[in-house]
Write an enzyme that holds these catalytic residues in place. Structure first.
Site, PDB file in Angstrom:
ATOM      1  N   HIS A 191       0.990  -1.284   0.116  1.00  0.00           N
ATOM      2  CA  HIS A 191       0.298  -0.276  -0.330  1.00  0.00           C
ATOM      3  C   HIS A 191       0.845   1.097  -0.002  1.00  0.00           C
ATOM      4  CE1 HIS A 191      -3.758   2.303   0.570  1.00  0.00           C
ATOM      5  NE2 HIS A 191      -2.800   2.684   1.065  1.00  0.00           N
ATOM      6  N   HIS A 216       1.939   5.010  -2.388  1.00  0.00           N
ATOM      7  CA  HIS A 216       0.670   6.169  -3.904  1.00  0.00           C
ATOM      8  C   HIS A 216       2.021   6.701  -4.566  1.00  0.00           C
ATOM      9  CE1 HIS A 216      -2.705   5.393  -0.995  1.00  0.00           C
ATOM     10  NE2 HIS A 216      -2.217   6.643  -0.283  1.00  0.00           N
ATOM     11  N   TYR A 248      -7.964  17.684  -1.440  1.00  0.00           N
ATOM     12  CA  TYR A 248      -5.903  18.261  -0.969  1.00  0.00           C
ATOM     13  C   TYR A 248      -5.225  18.465  -2.205  1.00  0.00           C
ATOM     14  CZ  TYR A 248      -4.998  13.740  -0.802  1.00  0.00           C
ATOM     15  OH  TYR A 248      -4.836  12.377  -1.639  1.00  0.00           O
ATOM     16  N   ARG A 251     -14.482  12.965   4.327  1.00  0.00           N
ATOM     17  CA  ARG A 251     -13.593  13.972   4.261  1.00  0.00           C
ATOM     18  C   ARG A 251     -12.597  13.941   2.768  1.00  0.00           C
ATOM     19  NH1 ARG A 251      -8.871  11.937   5.834  1.00  0.00           N
ATOM     20  NH2 ARG A 251      -9.015  10.035   6.985  1.00  0.00           N
ATOM     21  N   HIS A 260      -5.923  -0.472   6.147  1.00  0.00           N
ATOM     22  CA  HIS A 260      -6.097  -0.033   7.464  1.00  0.00           C
ATOM     23  C   HIS A 260      -6.606  -0.841   8.715  1.00  0.00           C
ATOM     24  CE1 HIS A 260      -3.757   2.612   4.747  1.00  0.00           C
ATOM     25  NE2 HIS A 260      -4.835   2.973   4.104  1.00  0.00           N
ATOM     26  N   ASP A 272       2.252   2.930   3.503  1.00  0.00           N
ATOM     27  CA  ASP A 272       1.296   4.387   2.889  1.00  0.00           C
ATOM     28  C   ASP A 272       1.931   5.579   2.325  1.00  0.00           C
ATOM     29  OD1 ASP A 272      -1.164   5.228   3.246  1.00  0.00           O
ATOM     30  OD2 ASP A 272      -1.231   6.589   4.643  1.00  0.00           O
ATOM     31  N   ASN A 324      -2.106  13.711   4.040  1.00  0.00           N
ATOM     32  CA  ASN A 324      -2.822  14.253   4.923  1.00  0.00           C
ATOM     33  C   ASN A 324      -2.008  13.880   6.176  1.00  0.00           C
ATOM     34  OD1 ASN A 324      -4.380  15.526   3.057  1.00  0.00           O
ATOM     35  ND2 ASN A 324      -5.068  13.200   2.422  1.00  0.00           N
TER      36      ASN A 324
END
Length: 290
Positions: A28, A30, A46, A127, A178, A246, A251
């Site tokens: 996981h 990005h 964001y 969100r 997660h 991750d 964020n």
């Protein structure tokens, strides 16, 4: 330009003390941009710092891992160009999870599959994304089924009870991000976490990622309050758990984690060599490379 409140990823992570088994997969992570080549989506919630494929691959090597599963980030929405570019550069060393809408065509999915995409992500975190009708998700699920892809889902723990009937109705392999984002202050016996454990126990098509202690902990950078949650899932569902950094940690609210420290969490949540081999090699290879 990056949001003023956005916290960039750690610039100099330590070398982890834990040595991952040969062939380990960061399942996981990005890539963001770079924005001058792969612009962020106009409706993003964001704007991150750029986090390139070259930086991701360098981190992979630094941490002692062999492969990546790159998950499309919401800041790029349904424009998967940066993801596909990273997959094509990595070749057999990476697989991908895309974000698509129901206008996606069979031909477009074929191209993604050829590049290494093996799943799509449904994001229910309010969100981060706008609400999407369930019919859209069902349409996407029908379109990806011929490719044998799975569906990655991201939600807040409080939303699981409402989502369970829908997730069951997708009738395919599901990977939960997660650990279902438990509130670790409540302890592992809290009904929310037990609901997630029972959801996995009752549905052998459901996997999860025992990832993101940095988001769940109340004791960073120690993370020990998260160990019991991840350890419970690894022990009970050893053949259906994945692990990932991750990176680049979008964020974060206080500070970016040291990725070397995150790797050193692994022997605390997968306490035997057999569990570590399953978590880091056998499970991701079976799901993404078989």
């Amino acid at each position: 330009m990056m949001d003023k409140t956005y916290i960039p990823f750690h610039s100099n992570p330590t070398k982890p003390a834990f040595q991952a088994p040969e062939g380990a997969v960061d399942a996981h992570c990005h890539v963001f941009g770079p924005a001058d080549k792969f612009p962020y989506h106009p409706k993003r919630k964001y704007t991150p710092c750029d986090a390139s494929k070259e930086q991701l691959f360098a981190l992979r090597d630094h941490l002692g891992f062999s492969r990546n599963v790159i998950v499309q980030a919401s800041c790029h929405s349904t424009d998967n160009s940066a993801l596909i570019d990273a997959l094509e550069s990595a070749g057999d060393l990476a697989r991908g999870v895309a974000f698509v809408d129901d206008s996606i065509t069979h031909a477009e999915l074929e191209k993604m599959h050829a590049a290494g995409v093996r799943g799509v992500r449904f994001n229910f975190v309010k969100r981060l994304v706008d609400s999407t009708p369930k019919e859209v998700y069902f349409s996407i699920a029908d379109k990806i089924r011929p490719f044998g892809w799975h569906i990655v889902v991201y939600f807040e723990a409080a939303d699981l009870e409402e989502l369970i009937p829908f997730l069951k109705s997708l009738n395919t392999t599901i990977v939960v991000d997660h650990m279902g984002t438990p509130n670790v202050a409540n302890g592992i016996d809290h009904p929310d976490f037990q609901r997630f454990v029972n959801f996995m126990a009752d549905n052998d098509n459901v996997w999860c990622k025992v990832s993101c202690p940095e988001r769940l902990t109340q004791h960073a950078p120690d993370y020990s309050d998260v160990y019991p949650f991840a350890r419970t899932l690894v022990e009970q569902f050893s053949d259906r758990v994945l692990w990932g950094t991750d990176w680049p940690h979008p964020n974060m609210k206080v500070e970016a984690p040291n990725d070397g420290h995150l790797v050193d969490v692994i022997p605390h949540i997968a306490t035997t060599l057999k569990q570590q081999q399953a978590l880091l090699v056998d499970n991701p290879m079976r799901l993404y490379w078989a």
